[in-house]
Design a protein around this motif. Structure first.
Motif, short mmCIF file in Angstrom:
data_model
loop_
_atom_site.label_atom_id
_atom_site.label_comp_id
_atom_site.label_asym_id
_atom_site.label_seq_id
_atom_site.Cartn_x
_atom_site.Cartn_y
_atom_site.Cartn_z
N LEU A 40 -6.10 -0.38 7.34
CA LEU A 40 -6.17 -0.45 5.88
C LEU A 40 -7.44 0.23 5.38
O LEU A 40 -7.41 0.98 4.39
CB LEU A 40 -6.14 -1.92 5.43
CG LEU A 40 -6.16 -2.19 3.93
CD1 LEU A 40 -4.92 -1.58 3.25
CD2 LEU A 40 -6.22 -3.69 3.64
N GLU A 41 -8.57 -0.04 6.04
CA GLU A 41 -9.83 0.61 5.64
C GLU A 41 -9.74 2.13 5.81
O GLU A 41 -10.26 2.88 4.98
CB GLU A 41 -10.98 0.04 6.48
CG GLU A 41 -11.33 -1.41 6.15
CD GLU A 41 -12.44 -1.96 7.01
OE1 GLU A 41 -13.28 -2.72 6.49
OE2 GLU A 41 -12.46 -1.65 8.23
N GLU A 42 -9.07 2.56 6.85
CA GLU A 42 -8.89 3.99 7.09
C GLU A 42 -8.06 4.63 5.98
O GLU A 42 -8.39 5.70 5.47
CB GLU A 42 -8.23 4.21 8.45
CG GLU A 42 -8.02 5.67 8.80
CD GLU A 42 -7.28 5.84 10.13
OE1 GLU A 42 -6.71 6.93 10.34
OE2 GLU A 42 -7.26 4.88 10.92
N GLN A 43 -6.98 3.93 5.60
CA GLN A 43 -6.11 4.46 4.54
C GLN A 43 -6.84 4.54 3.20
O GLN A 43 -6.65 5.48 2.43
CB GLN A 43 -4.86 3.58 4.40
CG GLN A 43 -3.91 3.67 5.58
CD GLN A 43 -2.77 2.67 5.46
OE1 GLN A 43 -2.82 1.73 4.66
NE2 GLN A 43 -1.73 2.87 6.27
N LEU A 44 -7.68 3.54 2.94
CA LEU A 44 -8.40 3.49 1.67
C LEU A 44 -9.67 4.33 1.67
O LEU A 44 -10.22 4.65 0.60
CB LEU A 44 -8.77 2.04 1.33
CG LEU A 44 -7.60 1.07 1.10
CD1 LEU A 44 -8.11 -0.36 0.98
CD2 LEU A 44 -6.82 1.46 -0.15
N ALA A 46 -12.56 3.28 2.75
CA ALA A 46 -13.64 2.39 2.31
C ALA A 46 -13.76 1.22 3.27
O ALA A 46 -12.77 0.78 3.87
CB ALA A 46 -13.38 1.88 0.90
N GLN A 47 -14.98 0.71 3.42
CA GLN A 47 -15.20 -0.48 4.24
C GLN A 47 -14.98 -1.72 3.38
O GLN A 47 -15.60 -1.89 2.34
CB GLN A 47 -16.63 -0.50 4.81
CG GLN A 47 -16.89 -1.67 5.74
CD GLN A 47 -18.28 -1.64 6.34
OE1 GLN A 47 -18.98 -0.64 6.25
NE2 GLN A 47 -18.69 -2.75 6.96
N LEU A 48 -14.08 -2.60 3.83
CA LEU A 48 -13.73 -3.81 3.09
C LEU A 48 -14.47 -5.04 3.60
O LEU A 48 -14.68 -5.98 2.84
CB LEU A 48 -12.22 -4.06 3.16
CG LEU A 48 -11.32 -2.93 2.64
CD1 LEU A 48 -9.86 -3.28 2.86
CD2 LEU A 48 -11.60 -2.65 1.18
N LEU A 49 -14.84 -5.01 4.88
CA LEU A 49 -15.46 -6.19 5.50
C LEU A 49 -16.73 -5.81 6.24
O LEU A 49 -16.79 -4.75 6.89
CB LEU A 49 -14.49 -6.85 6.49
CG LEU A 49 -13.18 -7.42 5.94
CD1 LEU A 49 -12.27 -7.83 7.08
CD2 LEU A 49 -13.46 -8.60 5.03
N THR A 61 -16.69 -3.70 -2.41
CA THR A 61 -15.38 -3.05 -2.53
C THR A 61 -14.28 -3.96 -2.02
O THR A 61 -13.20 -4.05 -2.62
CB THR A 61 -15.38 -1.73 -1.73
OG1 THR A 61 -16.42 -0.87 -2.22
CG2 THR A 61 -14.03 -1.02 -1.86
N GLY A 62 -14.56 -4.65 -0.90
CA GLY A 62 -13.56 -5.56 -0.35
C GLY A 62 -13.24 -6.70 -1.29
O GLY A 62 -12.07 -7.10 -1.42
N LEU A 66 -9.63 -7.41 -2.79
CA LEU A 66 -8.96 -8.68 -2.55
C LEU A 66 -8.43 -9.29 -3.84
O LEU A 66 -7.32 -9.84 -3.87
CB LEU A 66 -9.92 -9.66 -1.87
CG LEU A 66 -9.36 -11.04 -1.52
CD1 LEU A 66 -8.26 -10.91 -0.47
CD2 LEU A 66 -10.47 -11.96 -1.01
N GLU A 67 -9.20 -9.18 -4.93
CA GLU A 67 -8.77 -9.73 -6.21
C GLU A 67 -7.47 -9.10 -6.69
O GLU A 67 -6.66 -9.76 -7.34
CB GLU A 67 -9.86 -9.50 -7.27
CG GLU A 67 -11.10 -10.36 -7.05
CD GLU A 67 -12.19 -10.07 -8.07
OE1 GLU A 67 -11.97 -9.17 -8.93
OE2 GLU A 67 -13.25 -10.72 -8.01
N ARG A 68 -7.26 -7.83 -6.36
CA ARG A 68 -6.04 -7.14 -6.77
C ARG A 68 -4.94 -7.25 -5.72
O ARG A 68 -3.75 -7.11 -6.03
CB ARG A 68 -6.35 -5.68 -7.07
CG ARG A 68 -7.22 -5.51 -8.32
CD ARG A 68 -7.96 -4.18 -8.34
NE ARG A 68 -8.75 -4.05 -9.56
CZ ARG A 68 -9.93 -4.62 -9.75
NH1 ARG A 68 -10.45 -5.40 -8.81
NH2 ARG A 68 -10.59 -4.44 -10.87
#
Length: 295
Positions: A40-44, A46-49, A61-62, A66-68
């Protein structure tokens, strides 16, 4: 890898602050959960965690993702509900938390017929004598005693539960039968530490409500432990009616001050106001309301 699976893994890991616990919640391996989140991070892009050896935390960013992400997952669950309702078959996981004493017996007995009727529903029961944070722990439903303190949660009343003062006939024969609650000051009282004020027992209702100071040689954070100790004849206990009921039925305990009982403890089914209730969770709440209801 399916994007939805990646989103579910990310949401579970974020809720649990742990890849291991998040994977357990989903019923998958820790390795697979890690792969889903990494994908998921690769697709986006961006680092989420943030990952450390001790804990997993959300990046800014994560947190925004998560809120959305959660409302979208709720909508997917709602789509599954439409199909399940048409098929008249419930399926999927439900994560429940409840107090240890009540959950290990009374709640389990209530869950048994529900699971027999809906064998494809997977129940995970987390027992704890502290109130687990529902959203942070990924809990779908909490069964709790007491007033609701969090405005982000919704509570469905299941039943009223009497708080009874009990003693064994052997104790009363040896130490005397207290005529009034105030006489408890001269008796050995068994204290339940999970009560708001363990050493102050309330009696009466409304304007007649009063607190009586008590003390004794035994304290426990389990109401069932207090009831069992009372059966031994050690002292006088105050506990929820359900813990004393088997001993009241066979005469090993008897109720004192029945006409002066205080307001009952209320049992609630609690869930987040912001989350969509799936068909299986709605069905479970209705089942619990019927099981623990007035009858």
């Amino acid at each position: 890898m399916d994007k939805l699976d990646c989103m579910r893994a990310f949401a579970a890991v974020a809720a649990q602050s742990s890849f291991t616990s998040g994977a357990r919640q989903l019923g998958i391996s820790t390795k697979l959960a890690s792969k889903y989140v990494a994908r998921l991070e690769e697709q986006l892009g961006a680092q989420l965690l943030n990952r450390t050896t001790r804990k997993v935390t959300l990046t800014d960013t994560g947190r925004a993702y998560l809120e959305r992400c959660l409302p979208l997952l709720d909508q997917f669950d709602e789509l599954e509900d439409v199909v399940q309702l048409r098929q008249q078959e419930l399926a999927g996981p439900i994560r429940i938390t409840a107090p240890t004493g009540f959950g290990s017996r009374e709640l389990v007995e209530a869950l048994q017929p529900f699971q027999q009727a809906h064998p494809k529903v997977m129940v995970e029961l987390v027992l704890s004598d502290r109130h687990l944070p529902i959203l942070e722990e990924g809990v779908d439903l909490a069964v709790r005693f007491g007033a609701l303190k969090d405005s982000t949660l919704v509570a469905r009343k299941l039943c009223d539960m009497r708080l009874v003062v009990v003693a064994a006939p052997s104790y009363l024969a040896a130490q005397g039968d207290p005529a009034e609650p105030e006489a408890l000051a001269t008796h050995n009282c068994l204290l339940q530490l999970t009560s708001p004020k363990p050493d102050a027992w309330t009696f009466g209702k409304g304007a007649a409500r009063r607190a009586v100071a008590v003390h004794g040689s035994f304290r426990a954070n389990s109401p069932r432990a207090v009831a069992h100790m009372a059966v031994s004849g050690l002292g006088i206990a105050r506990c929820p009616h359900y813990t004393a009921l088997p001993f009241l039925r066979d005469g090993r305990l008897q109720v004192l001050f029945a006409q002066q009982e205080t307001d009952p403890a209320v049992l609630y089914a609690v869930y987040p106001s912001s989350r969509h209730l799936t068909a299986r969770i709605r069905a479970l709440i209705e089942h619990l309301a019927g099981w623990f209801g007035p009858s």
